[in-house]
Design an enzyme around this catalytic site. Structure first.
Site, PDB file in Angstrom:
ATOM      1  N   ASP A 198       6.195   1.360   6.808  1.00 36.66           N
ATOM      2  CA  ASP A 198       7.540   0.849   6.593  1.00 36.66           C
ATOM      3  C   ASP A 198       8.198   1.579   5.430  1.00 36.66           C
ATOM      4  OD1 ASP A 198       7.421  -1.245   8.590  1.00 36.66           O
ATOM      5  OD2 ASP A 198       6.035  -2.272   7.223  1.00 36.66           O
ATOM      6  N   ASP A 213      35.291  13.903  22.906  1.00 38.64           N
ATOM      7  CA  ASP A 213      36.742  13.739  22.938  1.00 38.64           C
ATOM      8  C   ASP A 213      37.287  13.481  21.527  1.00 38.64           C
ATOM      9  OD1 ASP A 213      39.371  12.646  23.351  1.00 38.64           O
ATOM     10  OD2 ASP A 213      38.801  12.157  25.408  1.00 38.64           O
ATOM     11  N   ASP A 218       0.876  -1.172   0.000  1.00 42.46           N
ATOM     12  CA  ASP A 218       0.000   0.000   0.000  1.00 42.46           C
ATOM     13  C   ASP A 218       0.915   1.224   0.000  1.00 42.46           C
ATOM     14  OD1 ASP A 218      -2.215  -1.740   0.321  1.00 42.46           O
ATOM     15  OD2 ASP A 218      -1.825  -1.801   2.485  1.00 42.46           O
ATOM     16  N   SER A 269      41.864  15.787  24.914  1.00 38.85           N
ATOM     17  CA  SER A 269      41.697  14.938  26.096  1.00 38.85           C
ATOM     18  C   SER A 269      42.618  15.356  27.225  1.00 38.85           C
ATOM     19  CB  SER A 269      41.903  13.477  25.687  1.00 38.85           C
ATOM     20  OG  SER A 269      41.385  12.604  26.668  1.00 38.85           O
TER      21      SER A 269
END
Length: 845
Positions: A123, A679, A66, A394
């Protein structure tokens, strides 16, 4: 002189035009917009006719599909259009037409998605993207899209014609486009003549598709009142031809069984109406009555006007004015330092001064400690004044942010800063998780959220890092570091992070974001904001809502957010054998999903935690963490900007890879509401990408690698990064023995391409330090031998990445090792600098 000669030879009629061009350049230089320009492009009317599909197989094996088709063209309309549903057909035919008005300055990408309708959820069968750019006006184009290999097809007809609207002007830097922005301000009042007889509360819902503001809900007062009188504001693109939607809604509260404390709320739309923005005269206040139907109406007092001020986002790929001013001052200091250290006979002119960048990799406290040692080694070689840039990610950013609290740090003996850092690193971190400290954390986070900021576990980690580094509240901000560079007295700091996408690995997509004392931004897009405006709300290049600049601890948490993924492990390592603490924490933190399905390097792999503590903290924890996910977010200052039609020609984008997100402009960062900054180690564990771009013209890179393993991985990844973007970078060639037993220093250069930087790479190894306490000076006593005889990466090493507390002696060992490795390779460092000087002089000739 050349300009004067040129002007003298021009005909008189050309002088006003040239003067206007020169004036425009002068104005741009003063405002800092070096690469932006104004462009006028025509409008076009695009007609899209969805004809038919063939051989479609649905998701239901018991029946045929459909089908319906959705159309999305976000550069022209904020709305998603769709065809009607053709039931139970493998060859649906629609013949439905949709109209768009498009602007030729932007990359217009139409998305067509085929769905199989289902009762609960439709879907998605397949999707195609179509670039409108290549279409010729006046020519009808019928195209058959091949959907799948098994002969599934979709027929679409396009027609493009020039619009009668006058060409529209935009601001662009060749990558991003800023449209004119409209501000709609108004007050809504309920009409006195209309009444709402039903019991319950009523309110107006206002929405403007495409606007920065989401749906606004304005409560109505009682019928005896004159009206609401509550103001509203929307910001929207002038190109969107938007309509203000107004709904009057009534909510009735119904008690269950008449006596039960349970209740339900039922909402009913009493009426609705629209106000086309195009019907409003710009810059004028208008009073109008808007019919909502069913005898209802509202009185509006509105004003729509174009925002005339300059953009608050700097569009340009050049360095900002403040950084260029810094470079002018720093070159004088670098020139004097290199002349003295390299024993040069003559002073260097500004064009001959090489640009030297020092990079620190990630690695937690190991990186923080080692970076202190590497910088101290450079100071011992009298080279710290010869450095132009210091950049890190970091753990290295933690070292930098501590150093730059002192506006004269590089002018002083670093042993003082190192001693202070030793005291912090060797102190217990258990206090970071005391009940008093936890209460402080969540009070801070709640206050941030109440102020309108987005808050996450990364911010919690930032507060923990604050304790690890300072053991006290740190009120400093990144913009405070302007004091440390305003006279060129220290190297210019560049902190780096990457912007990622949820559910996309950092290996596959990561955009480098740089943080400096003056600006935060993306060189990929040529988009920057003032540092004090970071984490404020922007739309279409304009500042919409100013938030206070975040304290630097929150940036430290984000720069080192790889550890936020392991907060449970951090707690365990810090508390040690205190299992009773973890047991009590178990009542506080509940993992409510499993993240094992995510890629290891995906920064979005954190577990969702529900926090329900006992004791006096229960309300604070519940209020903050209930239903909160762990992804760190901040407001996207590029929201509302579009990709330029020719952005694919810029080598900053990897569009030649068909599967890379750069080839899908509708999915790139400017269309997102939020940035996901994490990071930099999730991409490349060293900040090479922020210094290799030609705008910074770096001659020598001193790369310090503090990673636990793979000492050359950052070089190989950077080489690939530069190759994909056509950025000059030396070829990385290594021998097998180098991979297995790396030495202290490696030099890489491209002798044939002077634009490629000379790279000196320092892996973190104990190669000769265990035998020598200084270059050429052997260790003699047993104590000296014991001090130098250690393996960094052994199983029980104190330098493990999740170890946040070092013994004083372990701290000293790592600092001295890192310093020694620099000093012991003095000849290689000086050779690289002399080569850079020679290259600079050749360029000048």
């Amino acid at each position: 002189m050349f300009r004067q000669v040129l002007l003298s030879r021009l005909p008189p009629r050309m002088l006003p035009l040239v003067a206007a061009v020169l004036l425009e350049r002068k104005e741009r230089k003063e405002t800092g917009f070096y690469h932006w320009r104004r462009e006028k492009h025509p409008y076009y009317n695009l007609t899209v006719k969805i004809l038919r599909a063939r051989n479609i197989k649905g998701t239901d094996f018991l029946s045929k599909a459909d089908c319906f088709v959705e159309l999305r063209l976000p550069t022209a309309s904020p709305l998603t259009y769709r065809t009607r549903v053709i039931d139970n057909s493998s060859d649906p035919e629609w013949n439905e037409t949709f109209q768009y008005r498009i602007h030729n300055a932007v990359k217009n990408i139409l998305e067509l998605t085929l769905f199989d309708e289902d009762v609960l959820m439709s879907d998605e069968l397949t999707s195609v993207v179509f670039d409108v750019t290549g279409m010729k006006p006046g020519h009808r184009l019928k195209h058959t899209f091949k959907l799948k290999e098994d002969k599934e097809e979709l027929d679409v007809e396009f027609f493009l014609e020039k619009s009668t609207n006058a060409p529209g002007e935009v601001i662009t830097n060749g990558a991003l486009v800023a449209y004119p922005c409209l501000c709609l301000q108004g007050v809504i009042n309920k009409d006195e003549k209309s009444t709402v007889r039903e019991q319950g509360s009523s309110h107006f819902k206002l929405s403007l598709p495409g606007a920065y503001e989401k749906q606004l809900c304005i409560p109505c007062k009682s019928d005896s009142d004159q009206g609401c009188g509550i103001p509203f504001v929307f910001h929207v693109g002038q190109e969107m031809c938007a309509e203000l939607d107004i709904e009057l809604e009534q909510t009735i509260t119904v008690l269950q069984d008449g006596v039960s404390p349970d209740f339900e709320k039922h909402s009913t739309v009493l009426g609705s109406g629209i106000v086309p923005l195009q019907s409003l005269p710009l810059g004028k206040e208008v009073d109008m009555a808007v019919s909502l139907g069913k005898g209802l109406s509202v009185d509006l007092h509105v004003k729509a006007e174009q925002i005339a001020k300059d953009l608050d986002v700097r569009l340009g790929f050049d360095l900002c004015k403040e950084e260029r001013e810094f470079l002018d001052q720093r070159k004088e200091i670098v020139s004097r330092a290199l002349k003295k250290t390299l024993k040069l006979r003559e002073d260097l002119s500004k064009d001959e001064v090489p640009v030297i960048a020092v990079l620190g990799s990630g690695g937690g406290m190991r990186a923080l400690t080692s970076f202190y040692g590497s910088l101290f080694g450079l100071q011992q070689l009298n080279l710290l004044d010869g450095i132009t840039y210091v950049s890190g990610i970091s753990g290295s950013t933690w070292c930098m942010s501590m150093l730059y609290q002192d506006s004269e740090w590089s002018c002083k003996d670093l042993r003082g800063s190192i001693s202070n850092a030793r005291d912090k690193m060797s102190s217990s971190k258990v206090g970071a998780f005391s009940s008093e400290r936890l209460k402080y954390y969540f009070q801070e986070l709640n206050a941030m959220e109440n102020a309108g900021r987005k808050v996450s576990f990364t911010d919690l980690w930032g507060l923990i890092v604050e304790y690890f580094l300072q053991q006290k509240e740190d009120q400093s901000k990144l913009s405070d570091q302007q004091e440390a560079v305003k006279r060129g007295q220290n190297p210019y700091p560049i902190y780096a992070a990457v912007n990622v996408r949820p559910n996309v690995s950092g290996d596959d997509f990561a955009e480098w974001c740089e943080f400096t004392p003056y600006e935060v931004g993306f060189r990929k897009y040529g988009a920057f904001v003032k540092t004090e405006n970071f984490d404020s709300e922007f739309f279409m290049g304009r500042l919409i809502k100013k938030h206070p600049e975040p304290r630097i601890c929150y940036l430290q948490g984000m720069w080192g957010s790889a550890f936020a993924a392991s907060l449970d492990d951090v707690f365990l390592k810090v508390v040690g054998s205190g299992l009773s603490f973890l047991e009590s924490l178990g009542d506080v933190v509940k993992v409510i999903d499993d993240c094992r399905r995510f890629h290891f390097r995906d920064p979005m792999r954190l577990k969702t935690r529900l926090v329900i503590p006992g004791g006096p903290l229960i309300q604070i924890f519940q209020d903050f963490f209930k239903s909160r996910v762990t992804a760190g977010e901040t407001f996207n200052f590029m929201q509302g900007l579009y990709l330029h039609r020719d952005y694919v020609s810029l080598n900053k984008f990897v569009v030649w890879k068909g599967t890379h997100l750069d080839a899908f402009p509708n999915m790139l960062t400017p269309v997102e509401e939020n940035l996901y900054l994490v990071d930099g180690g999730f991409s490349i564990n060293s900040p090479f990408p922020v210094v290799v771009h030609p705008e910074r013209d770096v001659d020598v890179i001193l790369s310090f690698n503090y990673s636990w393993e793979a000492p050359f991985e950052v070089l190989e990844l950077t080489q690939r990064y530069c190759k994909e973007r056509e950025i000059p970078f030396p070829q990385i060639i290594l021998k097998k023995e180098d991979e297995e037993n790396p030495k202290e220093c490696y030099m890489f250069m491209d002798a044939e391409n002077p634009k490629a930087p000379i790279v000196l790479h320092f892996p973190l190894v104990n190669d000769t330090f265990h035998k020598y306490k200084a270059p050429g000076l052997e260790r003699e006593s047993e104590e000296e031998k014991s001090f130098g005889d250690f393996v960094i990466e052994e199983k029980d090493s104190p330098y493990r990445t999740l170890n946040f507390t070092f013994e004083s002696q372990d701290f000293d060992k790592l600092v001295e090792l890192s310093s020694y490795n620099v000093v012991n390779n003095k000849d290689a460092v000086f050779k690289a600098l002399n080569l850079a000087l020679s290259r600079r002089k050749q360029k000048r000739r």
